[in-house]
Design a protein around this motif. Structure first.
Motif, PDB file in Angstrom:
ATOM      1  N   PHE A 124       0.956  -1.189   0.149  1.00 20.52           N
ATOM      2  CA  PHE A 124      -0.031  -0.016  -0.164  1.00 20.52           C
ATOM      3  C   PHE A 124       1.029   1.098  -0.121  1.00 20.52           C
ATOM      4  O   PHE A 124       1.852   1.407   0.913  1.00 20.52           O
ATOM      5  N   SER A 129      -1.840   6.295  -1.840  1.00 23.49           N
ATOM      6  CA  SER A 129      -3.454   6.220  -1.733  1.00 23.49           C
ATOM      7  C   SER A 129      -3.966   4.815  -2.158  1.00 23.49           C
ATOM      8  O   SER A 129      -5.216   4.908  -2.269  1.00 23.49           O
ATOM      9  N   ARG A 130      -3.193   4.134  -2.545  1.00 25.75           N
ATOM     10  CA  ARG A 130      -3.588   2.775  -2.998  1.00 25.75           C
ATOM     11  C   ARG A 130      -2.543   1.569  -2.939  1.00 25.75           C
ATOM     12  O   ARG A 130      -1.638   1.915  -2.964  1.00 25.75           O
ATOM     13  N   GLU A 131      -3.268   0.420  -3.318  1.00 23.87           N
ATOM     14  CA  GLU A 131      -2.485  -0.588  -3.397  1.00 23.87           C
ATOM     15  C   GLU A 131      -1.735  -0.610  -4.929  1.00 23.87           C
ATOM     16  O   GLU A 131      -2.490  -0.488  -5.662  1.00 23.87           O
ATOM     17  N   TYR A 146     -10.374   3.778  -6.315  1.00 22.45           N
ATOM     18  CA  TYR A 146      -9.286   4.179  -7.231  1.00 22.45           C
ATOM     19  C   TYR A 146      -9.207   3.424  -8.705  1.00 22.45           C
ATOM     20  O   TYR A 146      -9.722   2.300  -8.725  1.00 22.45           O
ATOM     21  N   ARG A 182      -7.698   8.536  -7.654  1.00 31.47           N
ATOM     22  CA  ARG A 182      -8.691   8.327  -6.777  1.00 31.47           C
ATOM     23  C   ARG A 182     -10.240   8.756  -7.280  1.00 31.47           C
ATOM     24  O   ARG A 182     -10.214   9.501  -7.988  1.00 31.47           O
ATOM     25  N   ASP A 235     -10.378   0.035  -1.477  1.00 26.28           N
ATOM     26  CA  ASP A 235      -9.705   0.143  -0.146  1.00 26.28           C
ATOM     27  C   ASP A 235     -10.127  -1.103   0.534  1.00 26.28           C
ATOM     28  O   ASP A 235      -9.183  -1.359   1.417  1.00 26.28           O
TER      29      ASP A 235
END
Lengths: 114, 112
Positions: A96, A99-101, B32, B51, B95
């Motif tokens: 991670f 803001s994201r994987e 995202y 995002r 997420d």
């Protein structure tokens, strides 16, 4: 460049043989994945792992198994190869970031089953 | 079911022109979206992400636009170069889990 490796890069094998595709990463990532991909087509998730001793099946039933005994190693085994298994197999690991994987991919193994 | 797909399988662009690769998605709950580039004989490589609360994000020579109203995502490549030749994939993620949903690729061909 991501530190994730796959061997062999190319494999031609006869029907009924047992094969193991190797995948290793040196980034210490807990999460790892196996995808099957036909040329230019979307990736299909076949197995994933959240960490050592964790394995889950993905959306595509590929008649394969995986193991995760060590963080860095995630091998994929086909007990009895069939021509329908002919495809490219991509291994990935993720962390991670921000803001994201983010998934990092190996170069893939191209498998041809005769 | 959930899906992420691309409008065009192949896009031919003159070297130096701008390229626009499109992607449609059906799951409005995605958090995202990511664009990946896959060169011949290699695994996909991360290009840029956005995002779901953003409309636009810029990187080096690339811009991603997100239109949530029509569930559309695009990747713009400025001044396309021969090295941009590849198959481009969009993928969506949440997420709440670590899996990505992948669309079919668009092959970008650069004409000299």
């Amino acid at each position: 460049e991501a530190d994730i490796y796959q061997t062999p890069r190319y494999l031609v094998i006869g029907t009924g043989k047992k094969i193991t595709l190797e995948c290793s990463q040196t980034m210490g990532h807990d999460k790892m994945y196996w995808y099957q991909q036909d040329p230019g087509m979307e990736l299909h998730l076949i197995h994933y792992s959240y960490g050592v001793n964790s394995t889950e099946k993905g959306d595509l039933s590929s008649e394969s198994t995986v193991s995760r005994i060590r963080t860095e190693h995630f091998p994929l085994t086909l007990e009895s190869a069939r021509p329908s298994h002919t495809s490219q197999y991509l291994c990935a690991s993720s962390d991670f970031m921000g803001s994201r994987e983010t998934q990092y991919f190996g170069p893939g193994t191209r498998l041809l089953v005769l | 079911g959930e899906s992420v797909g691309l409008h065009l399988p192949t896009l031919s662009v003159q070297e130096g022109d701008n390229s626009i690769i499109n992607c449609a998605y059906s799951n409005s709950a995605s958090d995202y979206f990511i664009w990946y580039k896959q060169e011949s004989g290699k695994g996909p490589q991360f290009i840029i992400d956005i995002r779901s609360n953003m409309d636009k994000r810029q990187g080096q020579r690339v811009t991603v636009l997100l239109n949530k109203t029509v569930k559309h995502l695009s990747l713009q490549i400025a001044a396309t170069q021969p090295g941009d030749s590849a198959v481009y994939f969009c993928a969506e993620g949440r997420d709440s889990n670590y899996q990505l949903i992948w669309g079919a690729g668009t092959k970008l061909i650069i004409k000299p």
